[in-house]
Design a protein around this motif. Structure first.
Motif, PDB file in Angstrom:
ATOM      1  N   UNK A 211     -17.881  15.843  32.448  1.00 34.25           N
ATOM      2  CA  UNK A 211     -16.745  17.163  32.503  1.00 34.25           C
ATOM      3  C   UNK A 211     -16.579  17.714  31.063  1.00 34.25           C
ATOM      4  N   UNK A 212     -17.020  18.894  30.868  1.00 34.81           N
ATOM      5  CA  UNK A 212     -16.631  19.495  29.532  1.00 34.81           C
ATOM      6  C   UNK A 212     -16.295  20.942  29.890  1.00 34.81           C
ATOM      7  N   UNK A 213     -15.095  21.193  29.245  1.00 35.41           N
ATOM      8  CA  UNK A 213     -14.695  22.517  29.520  1.00 35.41           C
ATOM      9  C   UNK A 213     -14.562  23.052  30.940  1.00 35.41           C
ATOM     10  N   UNK A 214     -14.272  22.088  31.802  1.00 35.01           N
ATOM     11  CA  UNK A 214     -14.106  22.409  33.331  1.00 35.01           C
ATOM     12  C   UNK A 214     -15.488  22.275  34.120  1.00 35.01           C
ATOM     13  N   UNK A 215     -16.573  22.104  33.461  1.00 40.98           N
ATOM     14  CA  UNK A 215     -17.822  21.967  33.987  1.00 40.98           C
ATOM     15  C   UNK A 215     -18.277  20.627  34.198  1.00 40.98           C
ATOM     16  N   UNK A 216     -18.669  20.351  35.367  1.00 47.25           N
ATOM     17  CA  UNK A 216     -18.990  18.698  35.570  1.00 47.25           C
ATOM     18  C   UNK A 216     -20.535  18.841  35.906  1.00 47.25           C
ATOM     19  N   UNK A 217     -21.440  17.814  35.358  1.00 51.97           N
ATOM     20  CA  UNK A 217     -22.741  17.860  35.180  1.00 51.97           C
ATOM     21  C   UNK A 217     -23.093  16.377  35.942  1.00 51.97           C
ATOM     22  N   UNK A 218     -23.752  16.146  36.726  1.00 50.47           N
ATOM     23  CA  UNK A 218     -24.192  15.042  37.329  1.00 50.47           C
ATOM     24  C   UNK A 218     -25.425  14.410  36.543  1.00 50.47           C
ATOM     25  N   UNK A 219     -25.452  13.167  35.908  1.00 51.04           N
ATOM     26  CA  UNK A 219     -26.507  12.695  35.174  1.00 51.04           C
ATOM     27  C   UNK A 219     -26.934  11.324  35.848  1.00 51.04           C
ATOM     28  N   UNK A 220     -27.984  10.472  34.987  1.00 48.48           N
ATOM     29  CA  UNK A 220     -28.282   9.229  35.374  1.00 48.48           C
ATOM     30  C   UNK A 220     -28.806   8.599  34.087  1.00 48.48           C
ATOM     31  N   UNK A 221     -28.628   7.655  33.783  1.00 41.18           N
ATOM     32  CA  UNK A 221     -29.131   6.730  32.530  1.00 41.18           C
ATOM     33  C   UNK A 221     -30.462   6.518  32.839  1.00 41.18           C
ATOM     34  N   UNK A 222     -30.967   6.740  31.535  1.00 47.50           N
ATOM     35  CA  UNK A 222     -32.665   6.390  31.597  1.00 47.50           C
ATOM     36  C   UNK A 222     -32.711   5.070  30.810  1.00 47.50           C
ATOM     37  N   UNK A 223     -33.088   4.010  31.284  1.00 39.61           N
ATOM     38  CA  UNK A 223     -33.578   2.817  30.340  1.00 39.61           C
ATOM     39  C   UNK A 223     -34.907   2.561  30.245  1.00 39.61           C
TER      40      UNK A 223
END
Length: 312
Positions: free
Chosen positions: A294-306
């Protein structure tokens, strides 16, 4: 499950390389791209901390028969609370999982066990399919008896330790305090550097942490959980400074085979040199590599790549 050496280098098991932000090759740095890069670099620092702890823990635990730095309740393992013959009671020198291609030495002096993995003599600087080099040294105290209460120190030191495109320098000191059979570890990663030879970019950081281990009352480490708090400061791979503060303890579970070492819950606040703050939330405890930024009120869903055997 990662092998010990690959944990330290921030790599996945079976010699797969974890994707780190220093592989990025952005030509233009914006506040948003800088925040993304810094979050990834901060996660690399997290991975390094977990890897170094697990390596020292494995070196302590595997050859010497006890969970002596989690707790001193030896009845769990039916041990007598002492190393056999100062930890040298095996028929041949212990190499652990890190002995492939390395020259491994183990010595005991002044109640300190020192294990050195030396890759400098590897023919052509290649082990299997990967470039290797440098040295890694682990020091651990000889195990006290099961009634011990006090402080013990373990270290993992890297001297141009190379695995594939990554070269590590620095040291991780783990100071474990045992009180009434329960352990709390304070950790210091001192002036760590991770150089990516493919990009020429380097992450440099110092991290101070506190770790509590929940062994679930069993003699096996397979169900252990680590709860970590603390902070990190450093220079990201884009050349700018960053800082990270864990605002809710990061929880990792050994039972999470596909995301072992990666937080399954907890939050941290990461601040770039430009003052941009990102809150990273690792979820509700589910075993996965998913998280939100969450940056500047904007939330992004992510997934770690291994790496090759990690989850994409």
């Amino acid at each position: 499950m990662k092998s010990n050496f690959l944990k330290i280098a921030g790599l996945s098991i079976a010699l797969g390389i974890m994707v780190v932000s220093c592989n990025k090759d952005d030509t233009t740095t914006t506040p948003t791209s800088q925040a993304t890069s810094v979050v990834s670099d901060s996660q690399t620092a997290n991975d390094q901390s977990e890897s170094a702890y697990q390596l020292a823990d494995d070196a302590t635990f595997l050859p010497f028969g006890g969970r002596n730095f989690r707790e001193t309740g030896e009845t769990l393992d039916k041990g007598d609370g002492h190393f056999p013959f100062l930890g040298l009671g095996w028929g041949k020198a212990w190499k652990g999982k890190d002995g492939n291609c390395a020259t491994v030495t183990k010595t005991v002096a002044n109640n300190i066990i020192t294990i050195v993995y030396d890759f400098t003599g590897v023919a052509g600087g290649v082990c299997g399919t990967q470039a290797v080099g440098g040295k890694m040294t682990i020091t651990i105290p000889v195990k006290p008896d099961s009634t011990f209460s006090g402080t013990m120190v373990r270290t993992v030191t890297y001297d141009n330790l190379k695995r594939d495109s990554l070269t590590l320098n620095g040291s991780h000191t783990i100071t474990t305090t045992l009180v009434s059979g329960k352990a709390t570890a304070s950790e210091k990663l001192a002036t760590m550097t991770i150089l990516n030879s493919n990009t020429g970019k380097t992450i440099t950081y110092t991290s101070t942490r506190s770790r509590k281990i929940d062994n679930k009352g069993t003699g096996s480490r397979s169900d252990d959980e680590s709860s970590v708090t603390g902070s990190t400061t450093g220079k990201s791979s884009d050349g700018t400074t960053f800082s990270t503060t864990i605002t809710k303890a990061l929880l990792t579970k050994n039972s999470c085979s596909n995301s072992k070492g990666f937080p399954v819950s907890g939050t941290e606040e990461i601040t770039t040199a430009a003052g941009v703050k990102t809150v990273v939330d690792y979820g509700d405890g589910t075993c996965d590599l998913k998280y939100t930024e969450t940056t500047n009120g904007v939330t992004v869903e992510k997934e770690k790549t291994k790496g090759k055997k990690g989850k994409n």
